[in-house]
Design an enzyme around this catalytic site. Structure first.
Site, PDB file in Angstrom:
ATOM      1  CE  LYS A 198       1.214  19.357 -36.132  1.00  0.00           C
ATOM      2  NZ  LYS A 198       0.153  19.240 -37.158  1.00  0.00           N
ATOM      3  CD  GLU A 273       1.181  35.070 -36.094  1.00  0.00           C
ATOM      4  OE1 GLU A 273       0.014  35.278 -35.664  1.00  0.00           O
ATOM      5  OE2 GLU A 273       1.444  34.757 -37.250  1.00  0.00           O
ATOM      6  CB  CYS A 307      -3.722  35.276 -36.622  1.00  0.00           C
ATOM      7  SG  CYS A 307      -2.370  35.588 -37.734  1.00  0.00           S
ATOM      8  CD  GLU A 408      -8.104  34.093 -33.614  1.00  0.00           C
ATOM      9  OE1 GLU A 408      -7.683  33.157 -32.919  1.00  0.00           O
ATOM     10  OE2 GLU A 408      -7.386  34.739 -34.401  1.00  0.00           O
TER      11      GLU A 408
HETATM   12  P1  ADP Z   1      -6.606  26.075 -35.222  1.00  0.00           P
HETATM   13  O1  ADP Z   1      -7.656  26.208 -34.157  1.00  0.00           O
HETATM   14  O2  ADP Z   1      -6.446  27.261 -36.074  1.00  0.00           O
HETATM   15  O3  ADP Z   1      -6.645  24.768 -35.966  1.00  0.00           O
HETATM   16  P2  ADP Z   1      -4.556  25.080 -33.562  1.00  0.00           P
HETATM   17  O4  ADP Z   1      -3.832  25.897 -32.572  1.00  0.00           O
HETATM   18  O5  ADP Z   1      -5.488  24.025 -33.083  1.00  0.00           O
HETATM   19  O6  ADP Z   1      -5.265  26.128 -34.465  1.00  0.00           O
HETATM   20  O7  ADP Z   1      -3.570  24.395 -34.580  1.00  0.00           O
HETATM   21  C1  ADP Z   1      -2.390  24.998 -35.069  1.00  0.00           C
HETATM   22  C2  ADP Z   1      -1.323  23.931 -35.201  1.00  0.00           C
HETATM   23  O8  ADP Z   1      -1.067  23.404 -33.903  1.00  0.00           O
HETATM   24  C3  ADP Z   1      -1.705  22.734 -36.072  1.00  0.00           C
HETATM   25  O9  ADP Z   1      -0.552  22.291 -36.767  1.00  0.00           O
HETATM   26  C4  ADP Z   1      -2.139  21.716 -35.043  1.00  0.00           C
HETATM   27  O10 ADP Z   1      -2.000  20.381 -35.490  1.00  0.00           O
HETATM   28  C5  ADP Z   1      -1.173  21.996 -33.921  1.00  0.00           C
HETATM   29  N1  ADP Z   1      -1.628  21.555 -32.581  1.00  0.00           N
HETATM   30  C6  ADP Z   1      -2.889  21.400 -32.120  1.00  0.00           C
HETATM   31  N2  ADP Z   1      -2.893  20.948 -30.859  1.00  0.00           N
HETATM   32  C7  ADP Z   1      -1.602  20.796 -30.488  1.00  0.00           C
HETATM   33  C8  ADP Z   1      -0.938  20.377 -29.299  1.00  0.00           C
HETATM   34  N3  ADP Z   1      -1.620  20.014 -28.223  1.00  0.00           N
HETATM   35  N4  ADP Z   1       0.405  20.381 -29.281  1.00  0.00           N
HETATM   36  C9  ADP Z   1       1.116  20.775 -30.351  1.00  0.00           C
HETATM   37  N5  ADP Z   1       0.554  21.168 -31.513  1.00  0.00           N
HETATM   38  C10 ADP Z   1      -0.789  21.190 -31.589  1.00  0.00           C
END
Ligand code: ADP
Length: 505
Positions: A198, A273, A307, A408
């Site tokens: 994904k 990570e 990161c 961050e």
């Molecule tokens: P950023 O703040 O850098 O966008 P996220 O942690 O929000 O980082 O996003 C990293 C990945 O995790 C993306 O692919 C995002 O769609 C996915 N993501 C965000 N929220 C969820 C969730 N609740 N469960 C699973 N995946 C998620």
């Protein structure tokens, strides 16, 4: 070459972008989302829509996981390790051949400069595939001498086998979209797993194009499935799915906690990570020219959206003023623009949301009394006003407990903190919830090793910064996550150990 943007792009990029809709890759077929919904992905340098993408959700994740399971039990597990290796190598060759195309697509979707895509992301992605294709034939167990004290004189043959885990769910972020995809696919496939990937909703394009190459390479249908969609829907569905055996997640610490909770249903194995707020430490005895470059690149590479950004720069007091002044001077001269412009040194942030978040941190820094030496505002150039550009910021007189020194930011905001002694420094450098990486600049070899020992981080760079390689393990300590990607250690994440006893009596 044809033109679809202000800059020339390869015909292959234009024709990819010309698709009316980018579909999901499920079981080797390009499919609409079950809901029929789509979302838009934009060029962050001007806000222009680059394409419509089928929006995956729980039902699509179900279909993709089922396809991955079928492929795992069927064609993929029937291939020998050497046949698997050849297919992964073939994918590397195809990617290498199309490096320029992928670099342009990545730059358009993510905003990073074409120089960074071309010189950093692409060669590393190709190398990761080659490195792990080599491992496919070298994954093995051991024979262990067992004694069995309660059965004196008995003889057994005991051996271990490293088996694939099964179906791997990979949730990746938008800062290095292709690289992250490959970093997960390469070891997962080498170990014999199948994958549901994904990509981040902001940057789905290179993962989808990679899906086309996966099929072209002859990797069996269903071995790699790509389901773009939003985090709380598609991502969460993958994290909680009862038939996903392992989840690899890269993203924020906050969401990392969510996916760990979601994984509890079937106790899938998880590797994480997560975020960082890494110290980049300059001692007065360092090669100061090299350290100045390292300070700059450490925080501003990829617009600070790493990161591993060296976001907390610690400088020994006697050299603090000249080094911080030099950093600000250099930051003021950075040439910003669309990533495809070869003259661009720094592209836009990924999204409006990210831009507002970073601007919010700049305000917080000012409120807390840190001194803003430069930047921190939207780029005023008329040509950049529709993009998500922010001028690289340098804060001086930062104290380690300020919000901007603890959280961050994930943007081009340097916080520079003076220190007086090694003891004083170590406590400050380790004083966040994170522990991803750390940089140390010094000519004193004993001090370098003392620091490498004292810093709580998954990686320590001595007199260098931001070096990564397919062979070097990558991951964090503390709330930067657990598990290691890359290097031989990644194999542990994507295999499970079986213990076999044979009675020889
Ligand atoms: P950023 O703040 O850098 O966008 P996220 O942690 O929000 O980082 O996003 C990293 C990945 O995790 C993306 O692919 C995002 O769609 C996915 N993501 C965000 N929220 C969820 C969730 N609740 N469960 C699973 N995946 C998620």
């Amino acid at each position: 070459m044809t033109t679809t943007t202000a800059f020339e792009v390869l015909p292959a990029v234009s024709s990819f972008l010309d698709k009316p809709r980018h579909k999901l890759l499920i079981g080797g077929q390009w499919a609409e989302a079950a809901s029929g919904r789509t979302f838009e992905t934009v060029d962050p340098s001007d806000g222009r829509v680059l394409g419509k993408v089928a929006e995956g959700d729980a039902e699509d994740v179900d279909r993709a996981v089922a396809a991955a399971r079928r492929a795992f039990q069927g064609p993929w597990s029937r291939l020998s390790p050497s046949e698997r290796a050849k297919l992964i190598y073939k994918l590397a060759d195809l990617l290498e051949k199309r490096s320029e195309e992928f670099a342009q697509l990545e730059t358009l979707d993510n905003g990073k400069s074409i120089r960074e895509s071309t010189r950093g992301d692409l060669p590393l992605a190709v190398d990761l595939l080659r490195y792990f294709s080599g491992w496919a034939t070298k994954i093995h167990g051991e024979t262990l001498p067992v004694s069995v004290p309660y059965y004196p004189g008995a003889k057994f043959l005991h051996y271990t086998v490293r088996e694939p885990v099964g179906v791997v769910g990979a949730i990746i972020p938008w800062n290095f979209p292709l690289l992250m995809a490959v970093e997960r696919l390469a070891p997962a496939l080498a170990c014999g797993n199948t994958v549901v990937l994904k990509p981040a909703e902001q940057t789905p394009l290179t993962a989808l194009r990679l899906g086309e190459l996966v099929l072209e390479a002859g990797i069996p249908e269903g071995v790699v499935n790509v389901v773009p969609g939003y985090g709380p829907t598609a991502g969460a569905a993958l994290a909680r799915h009862m038939d996903v055996d392992k989840l690899t997640f890269t993203g924020s610490t906050e969401v990392g906690r969510e996916v760990v909770k979601a994984s509890a249903g079937n106790l899938k194995r998880v590797s994480l990570e997560l975020g960082g707020k890494s110290p980049n430490i300059v001692f007065a005895d360092a090669d100061l020219d090299a350290a100045a470059k390292g300070m700059f690149m450490g925080i501003f590479y990829n617009q600070g959206q790493c990161c591993s950004a060296g976001a907390r720069i610690f400088v020994e007091k006697s050299k603090f003023e000249p080094l911080v002044a030099a950093l600000a001077e250099k930051a003021k001269t950075v040439r910003q623009g669309p990533g495809l412009d070869p003259k661009t040194q720094m592209g836009p942030l990924i999204s409006k949301e990210q831009l507002e978040r970073v601007l919010g941190y700049v305000e917080a820094g000012k409120r807390e009394g840190a001194r803003l030496l430069c930047g921190g505002e939207r780029a005023p150039e008329p040509g950049l006003k529709n993009g998500y550009f922010i001028k690289p910021a340098v804060f001086s007189e930062v104290s380690p407990d300020m919000k901007i020194a603890q959280e961050e930011i994930f943007g081009p905001v340097a916080t520079v903190i003076p220190f007086e002694s090694e003891e004083d420094l170590i406590a400050k450098a380790n004083g966040t919830i994170y522990g991803l990486v750390a940089g140390v600049w010094t000519k004193d070899i004993k001090r370098a090793f003392r620091m490498a020992q004292a810093l709580k981080a998954g990686t320590v760079w001595i007199n260098c910064y931001h070096f990564v390689d397919a062979a070097a393990p990558w991951g964090g300590v503390k709330q930067s996550g657990y598990g290691r990607e890359k290097g031989p250690y990644a194999l542990e994440q994507y295999t499970q150990l079986k213990s076999v006893w044979v009675d020889l009596n």
